[in-house]
Design a protein around this motif. Structure first.
Motif, short mmCIF file in Angstrom:
data_model
loop_
_atom_site.label_atom_id
_atom_site.label_comp_id
_atom_site.label_asym_id
_atom_site.label_seq_id
_atom_site.Cartn_x
_atom_site.Cartn_y
_atom_site.Cartn_z
N LEU A 25 14.82 2.96 21.24
CA LEU A 25 14.19 2.26 20.12
C LEU A 25 13.96 3.23 18.97
CD1 LEU A 25 11.39 0.26 21.99
CD2 LEU A 25 13.66 -0.55 21.28
N ASP A 26 13.70 2.69 17.78
CA ASP A 26 13.26 3.51 16.66
C ASP A 26 11.99 4.25 17.10
OD1 ASP A 26 15.01 2.83 14.24
OD2 ASP A 26 14.53 0.86 15.01
N ARG A 27 11.90 5.51 16.73
CA ARG A 27 10.76 6.38 17.05
C ARG A 27 10.66 6.73 18.55
NH1 ARG A 27 9.20 8.76 12.94
NH2 ARG A 27 7.13 9.12 13.82
N TRP A 52 25.95 14.52 15.65
CA TRP A 52 26.38 13.39 14.83
C TRP A 52 25.33 12.30 14.93
CZ3 TRP A 52 32.21 11.73 14.95
CH2 TRP A 52 33.02 12.84 14.69
N ARG A 53 25.39 11.36 13.98
CA ARG A 53 24.54 10.18 14.12
C ARG A 53 25.22 8.96 13.55
NH1 ARG A 53 19.07 11.20 12.13
NH2 ARG A 53 18.79 9.01 12.63
N PHE A 54 24.92 7.82 14.15
CA PHE A 54 25.37 6.54 13.60
C PHE A 54 24.16 5.68 13.32
CE2 PHE A 54 29.27 7.77 15.93
CZ PHE A 54 30.16 7.71 14.88
N ASP A 83 26.62 6.57 10.16
CA ASP A 83 26.90 7.71 9.30
C ASP A 83 26.86 7.19 7.87
OD1 ASP A 83 28.00 9.61 7.65
OD2 ASP A 83 29.57 10.20 9.06
N ARG A 84 25.77 7.53 7.19
CA ARG A 84 25.53 6.93 5.86
C ARG A 84 26.33 7.60 4.76
NH1 ARG A 84 19.50 4.44 6.16
NH2 ARG A 84 19.23 4.53 8.40
N ASN A 85 27.14 8.59 5.10
CA ASN A 85 27.89 9.32 4.07
C ASN A 85 29.18 8.63 3.66
OD1 ASN A 85 26.06 11.50 3.98
ND2 ASN A 85 26.88 12.19 5.94
N LEU A 105 30.26 -4.16 10.18
CA LEU A 105 30.20 -2.94 9.36
C LEU A 105 29.72 -1.74 10.20
CD1 LEU A 105 28.81 -4.05 5.88
CD2 LEU A 105 31.15 -3.40 6.47
N PHE A 106 28.67 -1.98 11.02
CA PHE A 106 28.20 -0.90 11.89
C PHE A 106 29.34 -0.44 12.80
CE2 PHE A 106 23.65 -2.18 11.18
CZ PHE A 106 23.08 -0.92 11.05
N SER A 107 30.08 -1.42 13.31
CA SER A 107 31.19 -1.09 14.20
C SER A 107 32.29 -0.33 13.45
CB SER A 107 31.74 -2.39 14.81
OG SER A 107 32.72 -2.08 15.74
N ASN A 111 31.95 1.53 10.98
CA ASN A 111 31.42 2.87 10.71
C ASN A 111 31.71 3.81 11.91
OD1 ASN A 111 28.26 4.44 10.51
ND2 ASN A 111 29.79 4.64 8.91
N ARG A 112 31.70 3.24 13.11
CA ARG A 112 32.05 4.07 14.27
C ARG A 112 33.56 4.25 14.36
NH1 ARG A 112 27.13 1.69 15.92
NH2 ARG A 112 27.97 -0.34 16.49
N TRP A 113 34.30 3.18 14.05
CA TRP A 113 35.77 3.27 14.11
C TRP A 113 36.31 4.29 13.11
CZ3 TRP A 113 39.20 2.03 17.62
CH2 TRP A 113 38.87 1.08 18.58
N ASP A 119 23.55 10.62 18.03
CA ASP A 119 22.30 9.88 17.93
C ASP A 119 22.67 8.43 17.59
OD1 ASP A 119 19.83 8.86 17.06
OD2 ASP A 119 19.26 10.70 16.02
N ARG A 120 22.65 7.55 18.57
CA ARG A 120 23.03 6.13 18.50
C ARG A 120 24.54 5.95 18.50
NH1 ARG A 120 18.88 2.94 17.92
NH2 ARG A 120 17.05 3.49 16.70
N TYR A 121 24.93 4.86 19.20
CA TYR A 121 26.37 4.56 19.30
C TYR A 121 26.49 3.05 19.53
CZ TYR A 121 31.22 5.90 20.63
OH TYR A 121 32.58 6.07 20.69
N SER A 135 23.50 0.77 20.50
CA SER A 135 22.60 0.31 19.44
C SER A 135 23.22 -0.91 18.78
CB SER A 135 22.43 1.40 18.35
OG SER A 135 21.59 2.42 18.79
N GLY A 136 24.52 -0.85 18.56
CA GLY A 136 25.22 -1.96 17.92
C GLY A 136 24.96 -3.26 18.64
N VAL A 137 25.12 -3.22 19.95
CA VAL A 137 24.95 -4.44 20.74
C VAL A 137 23.47 -4.81 20.85
CG1 VAL A 137 25.39 -5.52 22.98
CG2 VAL A 137 27.09 -3.97 21.99
#
Ligand code: DGP
Length: 224
Positions: free
Chosen positions: A19-21, A45-47, A49-51, A76-78, A80-82, A101-103, A106-108
């Protein structure tokens, strides 16, 4: 991937979920220092990825600056991982261990918490690289909310995090078990003092990194 290069030495793909936090980011940092200190090549790494361009769309959605259909943001989240998959594979094959950090979990978990069908949510994740280890930092939503409060992004509300916790539970009960042969899943009690959580994580990660260094094939997520 098939069995080619199956015995090749490589880095490990280690995913932190929760969860968050729940403490994922601090534990990622601590784990990075630990592995680095042992002389391993390691990257954090983290997802999302806002860059990337896609990542910026996600970021603006999370900041409530744009509105998107639940399925559209899920894809879109997916995506971003692809867009990082190929680099991820290159890094692993070159011997670098990735702490992510998240993959896809989290998406599901986050999208199914909105009521989307879990199998529909999993579909776009199929074929991404399967982690060698998924660490779930387990914390009750109420405890997580007490930790310095939420930052104000879209999902940082106790009621929604309760739903996400339930979704993670369902994933851990079914999907995660069904690919246990691909990735070892560990639940870490994230309510313990930060040093104890760190110690638990070090123990499981060390074994995983050594196994991958000796040689292990890379698998794909949720294709079996
Ligand atoms: P973070 O940068 O880890 O704080 O993540 C931002 C927020 O986005 C957080 O509330 C979790 C959520 N999130 C992360 N990955 C996904 C995903 O793939 N799908 C959805 N719907 N939400 C996600």
């Amino acid at each position: 991937m098939e069995n080619k290069n199956s015995s090749e030495s490589r880095g490990a793909l280690i995913v932190l979920e929760g969860l968050d936090r729940s403490g994922k980011t601090s534990q990622s940092t601590r784990l990075h220092s630990f592995l680095d200190g042992l002389g391993y090549s390691v990257e954090s790494w983290r997802f999302p990825d806002r860059n990337t361009g896609v990542g910026q769309m996600i970021s603006s959605y999370l900041a409530n600056e744009s509105q998107l259909d639940d399925r559209a943001i899920h894809l879109l989240f997916s995506a971003n991982r692809w867009e990082k998959r190929s680099l991820m594979e290159t890094k692993l094959r070159s011997g670098t261990t990735l702490i992510v950090d998240r993959y896809s979990y989290s998406g599901v978990a986050f999208s199914s918490a909105k009521g989307l069908d879990i199998e529909w949510c999993k579909a776009p994740e199929m074929g991404l690289l399967a982690p060698d280890l998924v660490l779930y930092l387990d914390i009750p939503p109420e405890r997580a909310a007490e930790r310095g409060g939420y930052g104000g992004e879209r999902y940082e509300r106790l009621e929604f995090q309760r739903k996400v916790a339930k979704s993670y539970q369902i994933l851990r009960d079914s999907s995660w078990k069904s690919h246990l042969f691909l990735a070892v899943q560990q639940t870490i009690d994230a309510c313990c003092p930060v040093e104890d959580v760190e110690k638990q994580i070090r123990e499981v990660v060390s074994d995983c990194v050594v196994t991958c260094q000796k040689g292990k094939s890379i698998s794909q997520l949720w294709l079996h």
